[in-house]
Design a protein around this motif. Structure first.
Motif, short mmCIF file in Angstrom:
data_model
loop_
_atom_site.label_atom_id
_atom_site.label_comp_id
_atom_site.label_asym_id
_atom_site.label_seq_id
_atom_site.Cartn_x
_atom_site.Cartn_y
_atom_site.Cartn_z
N UNK A 146 -1.19 -5.74 -8.81
CA UNK A 146 -1.90 -4.55 -8.30
C UNK A 146 -1.63 -3.30 -9.13
N UNK A 147 -0.90 -3.45 -10.23
CA UNK A 147 -0.77 -2.30 -11.15
C UNK A 147 -1.87 -2.34 -12.22
N UNK A 148 -2.76 -3.34 -12.14
CA UNK A 148 -3.80 -3.51 -13.16
C UNK A 148 -5.19 -3.33 -12.53
N UNK A 149 -5.83 -2.21 -12.84
CA UNK A 149 -7.08 -1.87 -12.15
C UNK A 149 -8.18 -2.90 -12.40
N UNK A 192 13.54 2.14 -16.59
CA UNK A 192 12.74 0.93 -16.28
C UNK A 192 12.52 0.82 -14.77
N UNK A 193 13.59 1.15 -14.01
CA UNK A 193 13.45 1.08 -12.54
C UNK A 193 12.47 2.15 -12.06
N UNK A 194 12.55 3.33 -12.68
CA UNK A 194 11.59 4.40 -12.34
C UNK A 194 10.16 3.89 -12.57
N UNK A 195 9.92 3.32 -13.77
CA UNK A 195 8.56 2.88 -14.12
C UNK A 195 8.08 1.78 -13.17
N UNK A 196 8.93 0.80 -12.90
CA UNK A 196 8.52 -0.30 -12.03
C UNK A 196 8.19 0.22 -10.62
N UNK A 220 18.56 6.10 -3.18
CA UNK A 220 17.16 5.64 -3.14
C UNK A 220 16.23 6.72 -3.66
N UNK A 221 16.71 7.48 -4.63
CA UNK A 221 15.94 8.61 -5.15
C UNK A 221 14.56 8.18 -5.64
N UNK A 222 14.52 7.12 -6.44
CA UNK A 222 13.24 6.73 -7.04
C UNK A 222 12.31 6.21 -5.95
N UNK A 223 12.85 5.38 -5.07
CA UNK A 223 12.04 4.83 -3.98
C UNK A 223 11.49 5.98 -3.12
#
Ligand SMILES: NC(=O)c1ccc[n+]([C@@H]2O[C@H](COP(=O)([O-])OP(=O)(O)OC[C@H]3O[C@@H](n4cnc5c(N)ncnc54)[C@H](O)[C@@H]3O)[C@@H](O)[C@H]2O)c1
Length: 254
Positions: A59-62, A100-104, A147-150
């Motif tokens: 679902x990250x691919x339009x 990487x965790x931020x991007x994912x 859980x900053x990024x979440x």
């Protein structure tokens, strides 16, 4: 829910899977979009109805989302409803949280919600409207260390939900979110080990620790999620848009 054609992202597991079963039981046609093919196919086999289907979609691919929706519409008819439940979560001290965790996390929780809403709304505008439900979180309203990024991704889902709701309110498209506290799905089977480290607990004590802090002293049931979701994607909530339901047993009231 007769006549509804619903896409549920992240529908192979947890809340998405629970909603898929419940919506088919209530007469809807449901397409599950998920990367986990094994679980998605097992779910559809368990539902055992021609009104349930699995599509392997990132679902990250339009492009992939739009191509799968073409197939869904050919199989089930025009899309009426979309549920964004795909999500990822990791608990880590801020200074150990990688790019990487931020991007994912941003890609799956926030960008995919944006892309899916675009694809869904393009279709809904052609057929007179529809409903979108975004699975946000209590972490979309309340800060949480480790859980900053979440939290950033789910606060983003709240802004996205409200802004899209406003833009399409007069075109019969309603967009709402659910903000659950803790639902014991696969997500928490993993997170409880990470949370145990944060609080210096035994992983098996984590859920009871949470229950102690929730005014109702229980976690969210999948049935609570189903009840709120059915309400938000049917005419029962016809005057609600840009709203969120806090499924938190009294833990948060804003
Ligand atoms: N479990 C909780 O306590 C809780 C609380 C509040 C909010 N949420 C949110 O609710 C939603 C559902 O949570 P859950 O507990 O059912 O999670 P889950 O881990 O059980 O299921 C998430 C699903 O998303 C899928 N997914 C991940 N990345 C994907 C991608 N790129 N493309 C397609 N599918 C992808 C996974 O394969 C998985 O099947 C998530 O957005 C989560 O952040 C969960």
């Amino acid at each position: 829910m007769d006549g509804k054609v619903i896409v549920i992202t992240g529908g192979s597991s947890g809340m998405g899977a629970a909603m898929a079963k419940a919506f088919v039981d209530r007469g809807a046609k449901v397409a599950v979009f998920d990367l986990n093919e094994e679980k998605g196919r097992a779910l559809v086999a368990e539902i055992n109805q021609p009104t349930a289907a699995f599509y392997k979609v990132d679902v990250t691919n339009k492009q992939a989302i739009a191509a799968a929706v073409d197939e869904v519409e050919a199989q089930f008819g025009p899309l009426t409803t979309w549920v964004n439940s795909a999500g990822v979560s990791e608990m880590k001290p801020f200074l150990e949280s990688s790019e990487e965790l931020w991007d994912l996390t941003m890609d799956v929780n926030l960008k995919a919600t944006f892309l899916c809403c675009q694809v869904a709304i393009e279709r809904m505008l052609k057929t007179g409207g529809g409903e979108i439900l975004n699975m946000s979180s209590l972490s979309g309203k309340k800060a949480s260390s480790w859980q900053t990024i979440y939290c950033a991704s789910k606060f983003g889902v709240q802004g996205l939900t409200q802004s899209i709701a406003k833009e399409f309110a007069d075109q019969n498209i309603r967009v709402n979110s659910i903000c659950p506290g803790i639902v014991y799905t696969e997500m928490w089977e993993k997170l409880k080990h990470q949370y145990a480290k944060k609080r210096n607990l035994d992983p098996e004590e984590v859920m009871d620790y949470f229950k102690g802090n929730i005014p109702m002293h229980r976690l969210v049931d999948l049935q609570d999620v189903i009840n709120a979701a059915v309400f938000l994607v049917t005419d029962q909530s016809s005057y609600l848009t840009g709203q969120s339901i806090n499924l938190v047993g009294g833990e948060w009231m804003d």
